[in-house]
Write an enzyme that holds these catalytic residues in place. Structure first.
Site, PDB file in Angstrom:
ATOM      1  N   SER A  94       0.801  -1.228   0.000  1.00  0.00           N
ATOM      2  CA  SER A  94       0.000   0.000   0.000  1.00  0.00           C
ATOM      3  C   SER A  94       0.834   1.279   0.000  1.00  0.00           C
ATOM      4  O   SER A  94       0.276   2.376   0.073  1.00  0.00           O
ATOM      5  CB  SER A  94      -0.931   0.013   1.210  1.00  0.00           C
ATOM      6  OG  SER A  94      -0.177  -0.140   2.386  1.00  0.00           O
ATOM      7  N   THR A 199      -1.822   3.658   4.618  1.00  0.00           N
ATOM      8  CA  THR A 199      -0.898   4.756   4.335  1.00  0.00           C
ATOM      9  C   THR A 199       0.156   4.811   5.426  1.00  0.00           C
ATOM     10  O   THR A 199      -0.150   4.487   6.569  1.00  0.00           O
ATOM     11  CB  THR A 199      -1.693   6.084   4.395  1.00  0.00           C
ATOM     12  OG1 THR A 199      -2.740   6.014   3.449  1.00  0.00           O
ATOM     13  CG2 THR A 199      -0.814   7.283   4.155  1.00  0.00           C
ATOM     14  N   ARG A 231      -7.510   9.126  -9.538  1.00  0.00           N
ATOM     15  CA  ARG A 231      -8.103   9.420  -8.221  1.00  0.00           C
ATOM     16  C   ARG A 231      -6.996   9.829  -7.247  1.00  0.00           C
ATOM     17  O   ARG A 231      -5.952   9.199  -7.166  1.00  0.00           O
ATOM     18  CB  ARG A 231      -8.827   8.180  -7.707  1.00  0.00           C
ATOM     19  CG  ARG A 231      -9.375   8.300  -6.274  1.00  0.00           C
ATOM     20  CD  ARG A 231      -8.421   7.751  -5.239  1.00  0.00           C
ATOM     21  NE  ARG A 231      -9.042   7.628  -3.917  1.00  0.00           N
ATOM     22  CZ  ARG A 231      -8.344   7.381  -2.810  1.00  0.00           C
ATOM     23  NH1 ARG A 231      -7.032   7.227  -2.854  1.00  0.00           N
ATOM     24  NH2 ARG A 231      -8.948   7.282  -1.662  1.00  0.00           N
ATOM     25  N   THR A 254      -4.681   7.702   8.185  1.00  0.00           N
ATOM     26  CA  THR A 254      -4.695   6.547   7.304  1.00  0.00           C
ATOM     27  C   THR A 254      -6.142   6.055   7.255  1.00  0.00           C
ATOM     28  O   THR A 254      -6.891   6.227   8.205  1.00  0.00           O
ATOM     29  CB  THR A 254      -3.746   5.430   7.783  1.00  0.00           C
ATOM     30  OG1 THR A 254      -3.880   4.293   6.923  1.00  0.00           O
ATOM     31  CG2 THR A 254      -4.025   4.999   9.212  1.00  0.00           C
ATOM     32  N   GLY A 255      -6.512   5.485   6.132  1.00  0.00           N
ATOM     33  CA  GLY A 255      -7.888   5.020   6.004  1.00  0.00           C
ATOM     34  C   GLY A 255      -8.431   5.379   4.635  1.00  0.00           C
ATOM     35  O   GLY A 255      -7.673   5.642   3.696  1.00  0.00           O
TER      36      GLY A 255
HETATM   37  N1  GLY Z   1      -5.484   7.116   2.807  1.00  0.00           N
HETATM   38  C1  GLY Z   1      -5.042   6.754   1.543  1.00  0.00           C
HETATM   39  C2  GLY Z   1      -5.996   6.933   0.474  1.00  0.00           C
HETATM   40  O1  GLY Z   1      -7.197   6.820   0.669  1.00  0.00           O
HETATM   41  O2  GLY Z   1      -5.589   7.216  -0.622  1.00  0.00           O
END
Ligand code: GLY
Length: 342
Positions: A94, A199, A231, A254-255
């Site tokens: 990620s 993240t 995006r 993060t999320g």
């Molecule tokens: N928190 C990372 C994202 O949604 O891109």
């Protein structure tokens, strides 16, 4: 020598001794008795520099940050060096190299960095083929008059700055993406959940060589897996994925980016700390605010925050039960459970 004489002889000695003791211990008593965001100044200085990062994979990062700062690097260097460890880890799906691609099979990365002194910031969004977007973000901050570069423009800038371009799609991520793609029908299914948005947000506090307090932070991610190409989530957006204020402290997120960035959550957390909340209380307040305003239920929000104040007090809270954060400061390297808000 008669008693009176001896007594007169001793008076100046005892008077000086009394003043010496008074001048030595009275200020110390004062320092120890004044509450300073829960810590005395003396205790606080012993705990610095301090770095915290999202998730347990953040431990390798915060350890590196502390190592860098202990070797004479700045707090900003510590932030960048720590995040680079996770970006280079191909087993992390990620962040950085080995990140999960967008729906078109291309890994697109987002990152930002902030330095408290001067309120400096740099960001990149949707950058392709560069292993260390955090370092490109720092270059944007230090080498341009701009704050945010996106897509091809960000990549062109990185190349001019000497960064190499290559594919970040690992065989493992390619196979997972091909499987996901084969399963999609007319309607695309975006796997939104606790395991699809990790993240790294890393924030730190310490003193510079002049003894002045410095707060800095950074954030880096490949974003939501199989997102629409182009995006951009919360991570490169100042005040959403990350916010630093040298007068107060810093916060990171993060999320699911969409559920963080609509609320300027990290800006809100820092302002809550300015108003007197502890880092953990400020993170909880941010979640409660989203919960009041958002149509989604808490369990479906997937928003997790951490924060540090300028004295080095730390805290975190999240809607994901398993949200952990890592901390490194002199004598400490550990992973902590955050407060679960549900
Ligand atoms: N928190 C990372 C994202 O949604 O891109």
């Amino acid at each position: 020598m008669r008693y009176e004489q001896r007594s007169n002889f001793c008076k100046p000695f005892w008077r000086s001794t009394f003043y010496l003791i008074a001048w030595t211990f009275l200020p110390l008593t004062f320092v120890l008795s004044v509450p300073h965001s829960g810590w005395t100044q003396e205790q606080s200085n012993k705990k610095l520099p301090c770095f915290i990062a999202t998730w347990n994979f953040g431990q390798a990062a915060t350890d590196k940050s502390l190592e860098s700062a202990s070797a004479g690097g700045s707090i900003l260097d510590g932030v960048e060096q720590g995040i680079r460890i996770v970006e280079a880890d191909r087993s992390n799906t990620s962040v950085g190299d080995g990140g999960t691609p967008a729906a078109n099979g291309v890994v697109q990365l987002d990152a930002c960095i902030m330095n408290g002194p001067g309120h400096a910031a740099g960001s990149v969004a949707g950058i392709e083929g560069i292993v260390h977007p955090i370092s490109v973000a720092r270059k944007v901050m230090e080498e341009t008059k701009h704050v945010l570069l996106v897509g091809k423009g960000a990549q062109d800038f990185a190349v001019k700055q000497g960064f190499e371009v290559g594919s970040l799609l690992t065989p493992n991520r390619k196979a997972a993406w091909e499987k996901w793609k084969a399963e999609q029908g007319e309607k695309v299914d975006l796997p939104i959940g606790a395991d699809n948005h990790d993240t790294i947000a890393l924030v730190g506090v310490g003193n510079n060589k002049a003894g002045e307090r410095v707060v800095a932070g950074g954030c880096s991610t490949s974003g939501l897996g199989y997102k629409m190409p182009g995006r951009v989530g919360d991570s490169p957006i100042l005040g959403s994925g990350l916010y630093v204020d040298n007068e107060v402290g810093a916060a990171g997120a993060t999320g699911i980016g969409e559920n963080v960035m609509r609320y300027c959550s990290t800006f809100f957390i820092v302002e809550q700390m300015r108003a007197g909340k502890s880092p953990e209380e400020a993170c909880v307040a941010a979640i409660q605010r989203v919960d009041r305003l958002d149509p989604l239920e808490l369990k479906d929000l997937h928003i997790n925050f951490l924060a540090i104040d300028k004295d080095g007090n730390v805290g975190a809270a999240g809607t994901d039960k398993g949200f952990q954060y890592s901390i490194a400061r002199p004598g400490v390297s550990e992973v902590r459970q955050s407060k679960w808000v549900h």
